[in-house]
Design a protein around this motif. Structure first.
Motif, PDB file in Angstrom:
ATOM      1  N   VAL A  44       0.880  -1.167   0.000  1.00 50.93           N
ATOM      2  CA  VAL A  44       0.000   0.000   0.000  1.00 50.93           C
ATOM      3  C   VAL A  44       0.918   1.218   0.000  1.00 50.93           C
ATOM      4  O   VAL A  44       1.617   1.485   0.972  1.00 50.93           O
ATOM      5  CB  VAL A  44      -0.915   0.020   1.242  1.00 50.93           C
ATOM      6  N   GLN A  45       0.965   1.929  -1.108  1.00 48.08           N
ATOM      7  CA  GLN A  45       1.894   3.042  -1.250  1.00 48.08           C
ATOM      8  C   GLN A  45       1.383   4.315  -0.586  1.00 48.08           C
ATOM      9  O   GLN A  45       2.163   5.109  -0.060  1.00 48.08           O
ATOM     10  CB  GLN A  45       2.180   3.290  -2.725  1.00 48.08           C
ATOM     11  N   SER A  46       0.082   4.533  -0.620  1.00 49.79           N
ATOM     12  CA  SER A  46      -0.500   5.707   0.021  1.00 49.79           C
ATOM     13  C   SER A  46      -1.983   5.475   0.241  1.00 49.79           C
ATOM     14  O   SER A  46      -2.604   4.678  -0.467  1.00 49.79           O
ATOM     15  CB  SER A  46      -0.284   6.967  -0.828  1.00 49.79           C
ATOM     16  N   VAL A  62      -2.132   1.162  -4.515  1.00 51.34           N
ATOM     17  CA  VAL A  62      -1.505  -0.114  -4.171  1.00 51.34           C
ATOM     18  C   VAL A  62      -0.631  -0.570  -5.324  1.00 51.34           C
ATOM     19  O   VAL A  62      -1.039  -0.484  -6.492  1.00 51.34           O
ATOM     20  CB  VAL A  62      -2.566  -1.195  -3.871  1.00 51.34           C
ATOM     21  N   GLN A  63       0.555  -1.058  -5.006  1.00 51.49           N
ATOM     22  CA  GLN A  63       1.448  -1.637  -6.011  1.00 51.49           C
ATOM     23  C   GLN A  63       1.297  -3.156  -5.959  1.00 51.49           C
ATOM     24  O   GLN A  63       1.500  -3.776  -4.905  1.00 51.49           O
ATOM     25  CB  GLN A  63       2.899  -1.258  -5.724  1.00 51.49           C
ATOM     26  N   TYR A  64       0.917  -3.760  -7.089  1.00 55.13           N
ATOM     27  CA  TYR A  64       0.764  -5.213  -7.160  1.00 55.13           C
ATOM     28  C   TYR A  64       1.911  -5.822  -7.966  1.00 55.13           C
ATOM     29  O   TYR A  64       2.439  -5.183  -8.884  1.00 55.13           O
ATOM     30  CB  TYR A  64      -0.565  -5.579  -7.813  1.00 55.13           C
ATOM     31  N   PRO A  65       2.290  -7.061  -7.653  1.00 58.20           N
ATOM     32  CA  PRO A  65       3.380  -7.701  -8.406  1.00 58.20           C
ATOM     33  C   PRO A  65       2.983  -7.987  -9.846  1.00 58.20           C
ATOM     34  O   PRO A  65       1.814  -8.284 -10.133  1.00 58.20           O
ATOM     35  CB  PRO A  65       3.636  -9.000  -7.627  1.00 58.20           C
ATOM     36  N   VAL A  66       3.948  -7.892 -10.747  1.00 56.19           N
ATOM     37  CA  VAL A  66       3.717  -8.217 -12.153  1.00 56.19           C
ATOM     38  C   VAL A  66       4.932  -8.976 -12.664  1.00 56.19           C
ATOM     39  O   VAL A  66       6.068  -8.567 -12.444  1.00 56.19           O
ATOM     40  CB  VAL A  66       3.454  -6.942 -12.992  1.00 56.19           C
ATOM     41  N   VAL A 165      -5.719   0.133   6.320  1.00 52.40           N
ATOM     42  CA  VAL A 165      -5.961  -0.453   4.995  1.00 52.40           C
ATOM     43  C   VAL A 165      -4.958  -1.579   4.765  1.00 52.40           C
ATOM     44  O   VAL A 165      -3.780  -1.460   5.106  1.00 52.40           O
ATOM     45  CB  VAL A 165      -5.825   0.607   3.885  1.00 52.40           C
ATOM     46  N   ARG A 166      -5.435  -2.671   4.176  1.00 55.81           N
ATOM     47  CA  ARG A 166      -4.551  -3.790   3.837  1.00 55.81           C
ATOM     48  C   ARG A 166      -4.962  -4.350   2.478  1.00 55.81           C
ATOM     49  O   ARG A 166      -6.151  -4.480   2.189  1.00 55.81           O
ATOM     50  CB  ARG A 166      -4.645  -4.886   4.901  1.00 55.81           C
ATOM     51  N   ALA A 167      -3.975  -4.693   1.651  1.00 57.38           N
ATOM     52  CA  ALA A 167      -4.239  -5.256   0.321  1.00 57.38           C
ATOM     53  C   ALA A 167      -3.799  -6.712   0.284  1.00 57.38           C
ATOM     54  O   ALA A 167      -2.827  -7.104   0.944  1.00 57.38           O
ATOM     55  CB  ALA A 167      -3.502  -4.464  -0.752  1.00 57.38           C
ATOM     56  N   ALA A 168      -4.526  -7.511  -0.505  1.00 57.98           N
ATOM     57  CA  ALA A 168      -4.189  -8.926  -0.651  1.00 57.98           C
ATOM     58  C   ALA A 168      -4.486  -9.375  -2.072  1.00 57.98           C
ATOM     59  O   ALA A 168      -5.363  -8.827  -2.744  1.00 57.98           O
ATOM     60  CB  ALA A 168      -4.985  -9.773   0.347  1.00 57.98           C
ATOM     61  N   VAL A 169      -3.744 -10.366  -2.512  1.00 60.18           N
ATOM     62  CA  VAL A 169      -3.983 -10.966  -3.835  1.00 60.18           C
ATOM     63  C   VAL A 169      -3.834 -12.473  -3.678  1.00 60.18           C
ATOM     64  O   VAL A 169      -2.974 -12.961  -2.942  1.00 60.18           O
ATOM     65  CB  VAL A 169      -2.990 -10.421  -4.898  1.00 60.18           C
ATOM     66  N   GLN A 189      -1.086 -17.079  -2.274  1.00 66.19           N
ATOM     67  CA  GLN A 189      -1.687 -15.821  -1.885  1.00 66.19           C
ATOM     68  C   GLN A 189      -0.684 -14.993  -1.090  1.00 66.19           C
ATOM     69  O   GLN A 189       0.244 -15.529  -0.476  1.00 66.19           O
ATOM     70  CB  GLN A 189      -2.943 -16.066  -1.037  1.00 66.19           C
ATOM     71  N   ARG A 190      -0.888 -13.674  -1.133  1.00 64.85           N
ATOM     72  CA  ARG A 190      -0.032 -12.750  -0.390  1.00 64.85           C
ATOM     73  C   ARG A 190      -0.883 -11.592   0.113  1.00 64.85           C
ATOM     74  O   ARG A 190      -1.926 -11.269  -0.458  1.00 64.85           O
ATOM     75  CB  ARG A 190       1.083 -12.184  -1.284  1.00 64.85           C
ATOM     76  N   GLU A 191      -0.424 -10.952   1.183  1.00 68.30           N
ATOM     77  CA  GLU A 191      -1.112  -9.764   1.672  1.00 68.30           C
ATOM     78  C   GLU A 191      -0.084  -8.814   2.284  1.00 68.30           C
ATOM     79  O   GLU A 191       1.016  -9.213   2.681  1.00 68.30           O
ATOM     80  CB  GLU A 191      -2.185 -10.116   2.693  1.00 68.30           C
ATOM     81  N   THR A 192      -0.440  -7.537   2.338  1.00 69.44           N
ATOM     82  CA  THR A 192       0.431  -6.538   2.938  1.00 69.44           C
ATOM     83  C   THR A 192       0.147  -6.460   4.434  1.00 69.44           C
ATOM     84  O   THR A 192      -0.816  -7.036   4.941  1.00 69.44           O
ATOM     85  CB  THR A 192       0.180  -5.148   2.329  1.00 69.44           C
ATOM     86  N   GLY A 193       0.984  -5.712   5.138  1.00 66.45           N
ATOM     87  CA  GLY A 193       0.660  -5.364   6.509  1.00 66.45           C
ATOM     88  C   GLY A 193      -0.381  -4.243   6.504  1.00 66.45           C
ATOM     89  O   GLY A 193      -0.742  -3.718   5.449  1.00 66.45           O
ATOM     90  N   TRP A 194      -0.854  -3.867   7.687  1.00 66.55           N
ATOM     91  CA  TRP A 194      -1.828  -2.780   7.776  1.00 66.55           C
ATOM     92  C   TRP A 194      -1.147  -1.427   7.623  1.00 66.55           C
ATOM     93  O   TRP A 194      -0.116  -1.175   8.216  1.00 66.55           O
ATOM     94  CB  TRP A 194      -2.553  -2.840   9.120  1.00 66.55           C
ATOM     95  N   TYR A 195      -1.730  -0.586   6.807  1.00 60.71           N
ATOM     96  CA  TYR A 195      -1.288   0.797   6.602  1.00 60.71           C
ATOM     97  C   TYR A 195      -2.284   1.673   7.379  1.00 60.71           C
ATOM     98  O   TYR A 195      -3.473   1.714   7.030  1.00 60.71           O
ATOM     99  CB  TYR A 195      -1.313   1.109   5.118  1.00 60.71           C
ATOM    100  N   SER A 196      -1.831   2.320   8.451  1.00 61.95           N
ATOM    101  CA  SER A 196      -2.741   2.995   9.365  1.00 61.95           C
ATOM    102  C   SER A 196      -2.417   4.483   9.539  1.00 61.95           C
ATOM    103  O   SER A 196      -1.261   4.893   9.437  1.00 61.95           O
ATOM    104  CB  SER A 196      -2.714   2.315  10.744  1.00 61.95           C
ATOM    105  N   TRP A 197      -3.451   5.254   9.839  1.00 62.25           N
ATOM    106  CA  TRP A 197      -3.293   6.673  10.128  1.00 62.25           C
ATOM    107  C   TRP A 197      -4.500   7.152  10.922  1.00 62.25           C
ATOM    108  O   TRP A 197      -5.539   6.482  10.987  1.00 62.25           O
ATOM    109  CB  TRP A 197      -3.117   7.494   8.843  1.00 62.25           C
ATOM    110  N   SER A 198      -4.375   8.325  11.546  1.00 68.97           N
ATOM    111  CA  SER A 198      -5.464   8.866  12.353  1.00 68.97           C
ATOM    112  C   SER A 198      -6.525   9.492  11.476  1.00 68.97           C
ATOM    113  O   SER A 198      -6.215  10.182  10.495  1.00 68.97           O
ATOM    114  CB  SER A 198      -4.917   9.910  13.331  1.00 68.97           C
TER     115      SER A 198
END
Length: 201
Positions: A44-46, A62-66, A165-169, A189-198
């Motif tokens: 998750v880039q932003s 989100v950046q996904y692998p290609v 926010v978390r992304a998974a494929v 399958q793969r998933e990102t960690g949580w991207y968090s903010w207030s």
């Protein structure tokens, strides 16, 4: 010596029979190639939220692998499922945070042989979009704009909240022939960690 269950024995026998009958369908190293198919950047880039008419809308990139393995799998009839999870929690000083909302945006990527295009479908709507290249399809999947995740009535202005926010494929549907030959790739399958903010007040 480890004793196999009847179910394991039947599964092994079935696979062995298929491989003996169709040796040309299983090139050397195909299991390893599929296991590594999701290699590449997944992040998750932003992400942030904006408020419009009392509705909090999520914007995310989100950046996904290609890679060539993904391209080959899609052309062989495999689909990929992309999930974007979003949750909002109320912060509590002396206890775990309280969940306010938890949502999932699910989309599917496939390949249409006749049109030679990559097709993106969203589970929540009937419409679909197509793209000329895998890179273009993944770029579209990585853009989430104005996704409504919360309304003002669900929060207390005097409290602090965190958005995550978390992304998974993961692999989705696949042709029956590949399902038999590649039964050991169920954990593809793969998933990102949580991207968090207030949450902005």
């Amino acid at each position: 010596m480890t004793k196999r269950t009847p179910r394991q024995a039947r599964r092994s026998a079935t696979c062995g029979a298929v491989l003996l009958a169709f040796p040309c369908l299983l090139p050397a190293g195909i299991g390893a190639a599929w296991a590594d198919a999701l290699d590449g950047e997944l992040a998750v880039q932003s992400a942030f939220v904006s408020v419009e008419d009392g509705v909090y809308q999520l914007q995310a990139r989100v950046q996904y692998p290609v890679n060539d393995q993904i391209r080959a799998a899609l052309r062989d009839g495999v689909t990929l499922t992309f999930d974007l999870e979003a949750r909002v929690e109320r912060e509590r000083r002396f206890w775990t945070d309280a969940e306010v909302v938890s949502l999932r945006l699910r989309r599917e990527l496939g390949y249409h042989t006749v049109s030679d295009r990559y097709v993106v479908r969203e589970a929540a709507r009937a419409a679909q979009d197509s793209y000329p290249t895998l890179e273009a399809a993944l770029a579209a999947l990585g853009r989430v704009d104005r996704w409504p995740i919360l309304v003002e009535s669900q929060i207390d202005r005097g409290r602090d909240y965190v958005v995550s926010v978390r992304a998974a494929v993961r692999r989705g549907r696949m042709p029956d022939a590949l399902r038999v030959l590649l039964f050991w790739t169920d954990d593809w399958q793969r998933e990102t960690g949580w991207y968090s903010w207030s949450l902005p007040k």
